[in-house]
Design an enzyme around this catalytic site. Structure first.
Site, mmCIF file in Angstrom:
data_model
loop_
_atom_site.group_PDB
_atom_site.id
_atom_site.type_symbol
_atom_site.label_atom_id
_atom_site.label_comp_id
_atom_site.label_asym_id
_atom_site.label_seq_id
_atom_site.Cartn_x
_atom_site.Cartn_y
_atom_site.Cartn_z
ATOM 1 N N ILE A 1 -28.216 1.336 -14.648
ATOM 2 C CA ILE A 1 -29.225 1.667 -15.568
ATOM 3 C C ILE A 1 -29.925 0.440 -16.143
ATOM 4 C CG2 ILE A 1 -29.198 2.515 -17.848
ATOM 5 C CD1 ILE A 1 -27.026 4.241 -17.228
ATOM 6 N N TRP B 1 -34.211 1.444 -16.242
ATOM 7 C CA TRP B 1 -34.925 1.362 -14.964
ATOM 8 C C TRP B 1 -33.921 0.939 -13.906
ATOM 9 C CZ3 TRP B 1 -40.000 -1.986 -14.312
ATOM 10 C CH2 TRP B 1 -40.444 -1.912 -12.985
ATOM 11 N N GLU B 2 -33.548 1.903 -13.062
ATOM 12 C CA GLU B 2 -32.576 1.617 -12.001
ATOM 13 C C GLU B 2 -33.212 1.781 -10.633
ATOM 14 O OE1 GLU B 2 -28.653 3.323 -12.413
ATOM 15 O OE2 GLU B 2 -29.032 3.723 -14.504
ATOM 16 N N TYR B 3 -33.632 0.727 -10.036
ATOM 17 C CA TYR B 3 -33.724 -0.640 -10.506
ATOM 18 C C TYR B 3 -35.068 -1.180 -10.048
ATOM 19 C CZ TYR B 3 -28.650 -0.720 -11.273
ATOM 20 O OH TYR B 3 -27.379 -0.470 -11.712
ATOM 21 N N MET C 1 -28.013 4.970 -15.550
ATOM 22 C CA MET C 1 -26.756 5.564 -15.921
ATOM 23 C C MET C 1 -26.875 7.040 -15.785
ATOM 24 S SD MET C 1 -25.984 3.900 -19.328
ATOM 25 C CE MET C 1 -25.926 2.318 -19.464
#
Length: 368
Positions: free
Chosen positions: A8, A137-139, A1
């Site tokens: 996110i 954690w993206e991603y 995010m």
């Protein structure tokens, strides 16, 4: 995010047993410290508020790089929220969209680095008065990443349980912000570790937005549609239903809601529906506008506002400018839909986007 593309994967440190009371969450972006300090947050409308973001040292995977100004902001965040509402839970969100995936992938790949990260998150939470932590954690890019995420969650849960037992303090909350669906495709299709999520997280924050945006520049689209008439699966209902089908415990599934819109520049002002040809982004910060800014734009430009019943979303247009966003009717119907599924609640990205708390208050009143 991140602003405004979030959210996110989010891990929040929370009590393991989620109650039947709905989660009414909101992210507060730390870069809004001067324009929208934590003291501005209406804490009567939220049960959980997330500080976004803190990032670990990319080499040590610990939070050993917190500067004095950040430390002061962290203390102010928790102190202010708890003073305004002693029942509210304050969590810090780790990472964010701009942080990327590599550091998390490296951290989660070995037991030693996972342990260093976990130990440091607990230290930060206790030092600055947080009730939990949220992993964004993206991603995860591969199934190996997802499997390592599952290991991380299990070890994190053991650690927070042991810390609470040894100190006598309330157990820290653990949550994670995830993709809107339990699978995600990069070079390969990979699945979130649902079994580990059920066993170890208090909930996940499913980012049910950003289905369309600047990365789809050639045509307008509903950024956070509840339904997808095309059948492509780009909708909140598709996402929530897929998580349920994957076996997540319903009370651990929290629906994301955007307090912002994405904008496009129409190729032809006379063609202005969903899917209209576009020439890239429109007004705003890299094609994004806070909900409050959308309302200002509509008023100042005498924009035509349309509520699209098929997708349960709004759009407005004026000249060549086109904005896709959520407003009163769509938010209310989404919250009602989530409640009908008996899931855990909802969250907003971000609290600074509202206009006089209109949307946040509506959501809270809809789910009482």
């Amino acid at each position: 995010m991140e602003f405004l593309k979030a959210p996110i994967v989010i891990l929040s440190l929370t009590i393991c047993c989620v109650t039947s009371a709905p989660i009414k969450g909101g992210y507060w972006p730390s870069w809004a410290q001067d324009s929208f300090p934590p003291s501005n947050i209406n804490t009567t409308l939220f049960t959980h508020v997330y500080y976004a973001f803190l990032s670990p040292n990319p080499n040590t995977f610990q939070f050993d790089n917190i500067e004095a100004t950040t430390a002061s902001a962290l203390n102010s965040f928790t102190t202010t929220l708890h003073r305004k509402n002693p029942n509210i839970k304050a969590l810090f969100s780790i990472g964010g969209g701009s942080f990327g995936t590599d550091v998390f992938s490296n951290m989660a790949s070995s037991a030693g680095s996972r342990a260093s990260f976990i130990r440091s998150t607990i230290q930060v939470a206790r030092k600055y008065g947080f009730d939990g932590a949220d992993l964004d954690w993206e991603y995860p890019q591969t199934q190996t990443d997802m499997d390592n995420l599952g290991l991380l969650l299990g070890e994190w849960r053991v650690a927070v349980n042991q810390e609470a037992k040894s100190t006598g303090k309330p157990r820290l909350l653990l949550s994670a912000a995830t993709n809107y669906m339990p699978e995600i495709t990069f070079d390969e299709v990979c699945d979130y570790p649902v079994a580990s999520i059920n066993s170890n997280l208090d909930w996940i924050n499913a980012m049910c937005y950003d289905y369309y945006g600047p990365w789809t520049p050639d045509a307008t689209g509903p950024p956070a549609a509840l339904y997808d008439p095309s059948g492509d699966g780009l909708s909140t209902s598709d996402g929530l239903q897929s998580w349920i089908s994957a076996g997540i415990q319903r009370q651990k599934l929290v629906m994301g809601l955007p307090l912002y819109g994405w904008t496009w520049k129409l190729a032809d002002p006379s063609v202005h529906g969903i899917g209209a040809p576009a020439l890239g982004i429109g007004p705003g910060n890299d094609g994004s506008l806070l909900y409050s800014e959308v309302q200002q734009f509509n008023a100042q430009n005498n924009a035509k506002v349309v509520y699209d019943t098929s997708t349960v979303s709004y759009y407005s247009y004026a000249g060549t400018s086109w904005i896709g966003y959520d407003d009163v009717n769509s938010i209310q119907k989404k919250v009602q839909y989530a409640r009908s599924l008996n899931i855990g609640g909802y969250f907003f990205w971000t609290v600074v986007g509202d206009q006089g708390w209109k949307i946040s208050r509506l959501a809270s009143q809809t789910w009482t």
